[in-house]
Motif scaffolding. Structure first.
Motif, PDB file in Angstrom:
ATOM      1  N   GLU A 180       1.015  -1.624   0.068  1.00 40.14           N
ATOM      2  CA  GLU A 180       0.204   0.046  -0.476  1.00 40.14           C
ATOM      3  C   GLU A 180       1.034   0.886   0.220  1.00 40.14           C
ATOM      4  OE1 GLU A 180      -3.484   1.947   2.710  1.00 40.14           O
ATOM      5  OE2 GLU A 180      -3.218   0.124   2.842  1.00 40.14           O
ATOM      6  N   SER A 181       2.368   1.484   0.382  1.00 43.63           N
ATOM      7  CA  SER A 181       3.035   2.197   0.941  1.00 43.63           C
ATOM      8  C   SER A 181       3.388   2.904  -0.082  1.00 43.63           C
ATOM      9  CB  SER A 181       4.365   1.774   1.585  1.00 43.63           C
ATOM     10  OG  SER A 181       4.749   0.844   1.394  1.00 43.63           O
ATOM     11  N   LEU A 182       2.851   1.942  -1.099  1.00 39.22           N
ATOM     12  CA  LEU A 182       3.400   2.222  -2.903  1.00 39.22           C
ATOM     13  C   LEU A 182       3.048   3.376  -3.979  1.00 39.22           C
ATOM     14  CD1 LEU A 182       5.980   1.752  -5.752  1.00 39.22           C
ATOM     15  CD2 LEU A 182       4.300  -0.171  -6.745  1.00 39.22           C
ATOM     16  N   ARG A 183       3.523   4.563  -3.785  1.00 37.76           N
ATOM     17  CA  ARG A 183       2.769   5.701  -4.642  1.00 37.76           C
ATOM     18  C   ARG A 183       3.550   6.259  -5.788  1.00 37.76           C
ATOM     19  NH1 ARG A 183      -0.133   8.126  -0.808  1.00 37.76           N
ATOM     20  NH2 ARG A 183      -0.330   7.469   1.304  1.00 37.76           N
ATOM     21  N   HIS A 184       4.629   5.567  -5.807  1.00 35.20           N
ATOM     22  CA  HIS A 184       5.413   6.124  -7.219  1.00 35.20           C
ATOM     23  C   HIS A 184       6.069   5.008  -8.401  1.00 35.20           C
ATOM     24  CE1 HIS A 184       4.311  10.464  -6.855  1.00 35.20           C
ATOM     25  NE2 HIS A 184       5.132  10.025  -5.301  1.00 35.20           N
ATOM     26  N   PHE A 185       5.953   4.509  -8.589  1.00 39.50           N
ATOM     27  CA  PHE A 185       6.591   3.387  -9.179  1.00 39.50           C
ATOM     28  C   PHE A 185       8.125   3.486 -10.002  1.00 39.50           C
ATOM     29  CE2 PHE A 185       7.848   0.084 -12.189  1.00 39.50           C
ATOM     30  CZ  PHE A 185       7.590  -0.903 -11.594  1.00 39.50           C
ATOM     31  N   SER A 186       9.088   3.352  -9.537  1.00 39.40           N
ATOM     32  CA  SER A 186       9.878   3.244 -10.094  1.00 39.40           C
ATOM     33  C   SER A 186      11.166   1.635 -10.781  1.00 39.40           C
ATOM     34  CB  SER A 186      11.475   3.012  -8.776  1.00 39.40           C
ATOM     35  OG  SER A 186      12.577   3.044  -9.149  1.00 39.40           O
ATOM     36  N   VAL A 187      11.603   2.165 -11.053  1.00 40.50           N
ATOM     37  CA  VAL A 187      12.107   1.222 -12.358  1.00 40.50           C
ATOM     38  C   VAL A 187      13.590   0.743 -11.773  1.00 40.50           C
ATOM     39  CG1 VAL A 187      11.240   2.196 -14.622  1.00 40.50           C
ATOM     40  CG2 VAL A 187      13.624   2.751 -14.584  1.00 40.50           C
ATOM     41  N   ASP A 188      13.933   1.132 -10.631  1.00 40.96           N
ATOM     42  CA  ASP A 188      15.462   0.520 -10.203  1.00 40.96           C
ATOM     43  C   ASP A 188      15.173  -1.388  -9.578  1.00 40.96           C
ATOM     44  OD1 ASP A 188      16.385   3.223 -10.571  1.00 40.96           O
ATOM     45  OD2 ASP A 188      16.168   4.158  -8.800  1.00 40.96           O
ATOM     46  N   GLY A 189      15.701  -1.745  -9.817  1.00 38.59           N
ATOM     47  CA  GLY A 189      15.942  -3.238  -9.918  1.00 38.59           C
ATOM     48  C   GLY A 189      15.240  -3.568 -10.655  1.00 38.59           C
ATOM     49  N   LEU A 190      14.113  -3.121 -11.699  1.00 40.81           N
ATOM     50  CA  LEU A 190      13.276  -4.004 -12.584  1.00 40.81           C
ATOM     51  C   LEU A 190      14.383  -4.764 -13.826  1.00 40.81           C
ATOM     52  CD1 LEU A 190      10.596  -4.196 -13.650  1.00 40.81           C
ATOM     53  CD2 LEU A 190      10.310  -2.660 -14.552  1.00 40.81           C
ATOM     54  N   THR A 191      14.397  -6.039 -14.070  1.00 44.49           N
ATOM     55  CA  THR A 191      14.993  -6.515 -14.565  1.00 44.49           C
ATOM     56  C   THR A 191      14.629  -6.298 -16.093  1.00 44.49           C
ATOM     57  OG1 THR A 191      14.108  -8.666 -14.452  1.00 44.49           O
ATOM     58  CG2 THR A 191      16.115  -8.140 -13.342  1.00 44.49           C
ATOM     59  N   SER A 192      15.626  -5.782 -17.259  1.00 45.32           N
ATOM     60  CA  SER A 192      15.020  -5.827 -18.607  1.00 45.32           C
ATOM     61  C   SER A 192      13.884  -7.546 -19.150  1.00 45.32           C
ATOM     62  CB  SER A 192      15.820  -5.814 -19.867  1.00 45.32           C
ATOM     63  OG  SER A 192      16.670  -6.818 -19.766  1.00 45.32           O
ATOM     64  N   ASN A 193      14.169  -8.017 -19.107  1.00 51.49           N
ATOM     65  CA  ASN A 193      13.750  -9.276 -19.288  1.00 51.49           C
ATOM     66  C   ASN A 193      12.586 -10.357 -18.428  1.00 51.49           C
ATOM     67  OD1 ASN A 193      14.903 -10.764 -16.682  1.00 51.49           O
ATOM     68  ND2 ASN A 193      15.046 -12.431 -17.749  1.00 51.49           N
ATOM     69  N   THR A 194      11.845  -9.025 -17.605  1.00 52.25           N
ATOM     70  CA  THR A 194      10.909  -9.402 -17.066  1.00 52.25           C
ATOM     71  C   THR A 194       9.511  -9.587 -17.990  1.00 52.25           C
ATOM     72  OG1 THR A 194      11.027  -8.015 -15.431  1.00 52.25           O
ATOM     73  CG2 THR A 194       8.706  -7.893 -15.899  1.00 52.25           C
ATOM     74  N   THR A 195       8.513 -10.256 -17.928  1.00 53.08           N
ATOM     75  CA  THR A 195       7.545 -10.724 -18.947  1.00 53.08           C
ATOM     76  C   THR A 195       6.014 -10.950 -17.994  1.00 53.08           C
ATOM     77  OG1 THR A 195       7.588 -13.263 -18.557  1.00 53.08           O
ATOM     78  CG2 THR A 195       8.541 -12.698 -19.716  1.00 53.08           C
ATOM     79  N   ARG A 196       6.029 -10.369 -17.173  1.00 50.66           N
ATOM     80  CA  ARG A 196       4.678 -10.135 -16.080  1.00 50.66           C
ATOM     81  C   ARG A 196       5.563  -8.925 -15.121  1.00 50.66           C
ATOM     82  NH1 ARG A 196      -0.033 -12.843 -15.399  1.00 50.66           N
ATOM     83  NH2 ARG A 196      -1.123 -12.150 -13.387  1.00 50.66           N
ATOM     84  N   LEU A 197       4.456  -8.160 -14.677  1.00 53.99           N
ATOM     85  CA  LEU A 197       4.217  -7.280 -14.068  1.00 53.99           C
ATOM     86  C   LEU A 197       2.939  -6.404 -13.496  1.00 53.99           C
ATOM     87  CD1 LEU A 197       5.650  -4.441 -12.972  1.00 53.99           C
ATOM     88  CD2 LEU A 197       5.692  -3.503 -14.189  1.00 53.99           C
ATOM     89  N   SER A 198       2.710  -7.040 -11.932  1.00 52.70           N
ATOM     90  CA  SER A 198       1.728  -6.682 -11.633  1.00 52.70           C
ATOM     91  C   SER A 198       2.224  -5.511 -10.406  1.00 52.70           C
ATOM     92  CB  SER A 198       1.464  -7.901 -10.854  1.00 52.70           C
ATOM     93  OG  SER A 198       1.155  -9.026 -11.927  1.00 52.70           O
ATOM     94  N   ILE A 199       0.678  -4.915 -10.262  1.00 51.38           N
ATOM     95  CA  ILE A 199       0.686  -3.715  -9.146  1.00 51.38           C
ATOM     96  C   ILE A 199      -0.523  -4.025  -8.629  1.00 51.38           C
ATOM     97  CG2 ILE A 199       1.108  -1.329  -9.264  1.00 51.38           C
ATOM     98  CD1 ILE A 199       3.295  -1.029 -11.154  1.00 51.38           C
ATOM     99  N   LEU A 200      -0.844  -4.097  -7.606  1.00 46.20           N
ATOM    100  CA  LEU A 200      -1.349  -4.821  -6.999  1.00 46.20           C
ATOM    101  C   LEU A 200      -2.126  -3.603  -5.737  1.00 46.20           C
ATOM    102  CD1 LEU A 200      -0.843  -8.667  -6.535  1.00 46.20           C
ATOM    103  CD2 LEU A 200      -1.748  -7.300  -8.996  1.00 46.20           C
ATOM    104  N   SER A 201      -3.310  -2.981  -5.461  1.00 42.57           N
ATOM    105  CA  SER A 201      -4.072  -2.813  -4.360  1.00 42.57           C
ATOM    106  C   SER A 201      -2.838  -1.807  -3.666  1.00 42.57           C
ATOM    107  CB  SER A 201      -3.674  -3.609  -3.067  1.00 42.57           C
ATOM    108  OG  SER A 201      -5.667  -4.504  -3.961  1.00 42.57           O
TER     109      SER A 201
END
Length: 337
Positions: free
Chosen positions: A45-66
């Motif tokens: 719940e504390s996630l307010r701004h999404f950061s690409v830091d640490g996000l791997t380029s081979n990510t095939t599924r991204l879920s941002i929930l609640s």
């Protein structure tokens, strides 16, 4: 020899760095890794701004929930060019940028359930690889044809739980590949005569929970592949005898919780043995006009869910009596035991 040792250690260090980078994960998220790519889920719940830091380029599924995410941009998604599935579920999104999907050429599934989306820009879903789009439980008052390109590849569209009072022919004519269309829990009062004419591949249509009073006799004449039709919880008062004509693949029909008093002669004829129907919650009037329904129920009890719940609303002496159990002692001349 020392040079070789230095080279080996340098190579190992580089490999370790690459491996760590490949298995990195954004803050407030959890990640899983496989040879097919990474899956990232962020549900704090504390996630307010999404950061690409640490996000791997081979990510095939991204879920941002609640979360309390307020926005997401094409720049964020450019960090995951191999993305196939994006779920932004119950965040606080009120709008989307028109170019959101421009850097994810492999994306085929987008789920935006439970946001506060109202107006969306033209061409926002003009994405040739997109197959599944879920806009469930938002604040959308009008589904705009300009969201899509002509001959969109979309096969699944869910607009349930919005504020739609109508659905345009122009919109659905742009979606000839639709197999599943969910318009349930809106405020639809009628359907334009030709609104479904271009949906020749349609297999499932959900119109439940609207305000439909009637349907034209040729409403589904171009949807011959329909196998599931959900019409429950509307205000349907009568159905045309030819409404289901040609729907030889129909396996499930929900008509419960409407205002039907009888069914027209022939409506349910020629249905396959696997066909199932729900008819409860209608004010069936058990007079001479109920004859067709009674005959069909007694001949096909195995095709009816909750058979004993299909009861007479009147006349008074027959109130709450299951329709299939009517007999000649009930004063109905056409009933023969």
């Amino acid at each position: 020899m020392n040079c070789w040792i230095l080279f080996i250690f340098t190579t190992l260090a580089e490999c370790l760095t690459i491996k760590r980078a490949a298995h990195s994960c954004p803050e407030l998220c959890s990640c899983s890794f496989s040879t097919l790519g990474a899956e990232v889920e962020c549900s704090q719940e504390s996630l307010r701004h999404f950061s690409v830091d640490g996000l791997t380029s081979n990510t095939t599924r991204l879920s941002i929930l609640s979360t309390n995410l307020s926005s997401i941009t094409a720049h964020h998604l450019s960090a995951v060019p191999l993305l196939k599935s994006l779920q932004l579920y119950h965040t606080n999104l009120t709008s989307l940028p028109a170019d959101l999907l421009k850097d994810v050429p492999h994306l085929n599934s987008l789920d935006l359930t439970g946001n506060r989306l109202l107006h969306l820009p033209p061409n926002v879903f003009n994405h040739y690889t997109l197959r599944s789009l879920v806009l469930k439980n938002n604040l959308i008052e009008e589904a705009d044809a300009e969201w899509f390109s002509d001959n969109s590849s979309l096969t699944w569209l869910d607009l349930s739980g919005n504020l739609l009072s109508g659905i345009s022919t122009t919109l659905l004519h742009k979606l000839p590949n639709l197999e599943n269309l969910d318009l349930s829990d809106n405020y639809l009062q009628d359907l334009q005569p030709d609104v479904l004419t271009n949906l020749h591949q349609l297999e499932s249509l959900n119109l439940a929970g609207n305000k439909l009073i009637s349907l034209k006799s040729n409403t589904f004449i171009h949807n011959l592949k329909l196998s599931q039709l959900f019409l429950q919880e509307n205000r349907l008062q009568e159905l045309h005898a030819t409404l289901l004509k040609g729907l030889h693949h129909l396996e499930l029909l929900l008509l419960n919780q409407n205002q039907l008093q009888n069914l027209p002669q022939g409506l349910l004829d020629e249905k396959k043995s696997s066909f199932r129907v729900i008819l409860t919650g209608n004010p069936w009037v058990c007079d001479d006009k109920i004859e067709y329904l009674w005959k069909w129920l007694t001949a096909h009890p195995q095709n009816v869910f909750f058979l004993e719940g299909v009861t007479c609303a009147g006349p008074g002496a027959l109130k709450q009596q299951p329709v299939f159990s009517l007999s000649d002692t009930d004063g109905l001349s056409w009933v023969k035991n």
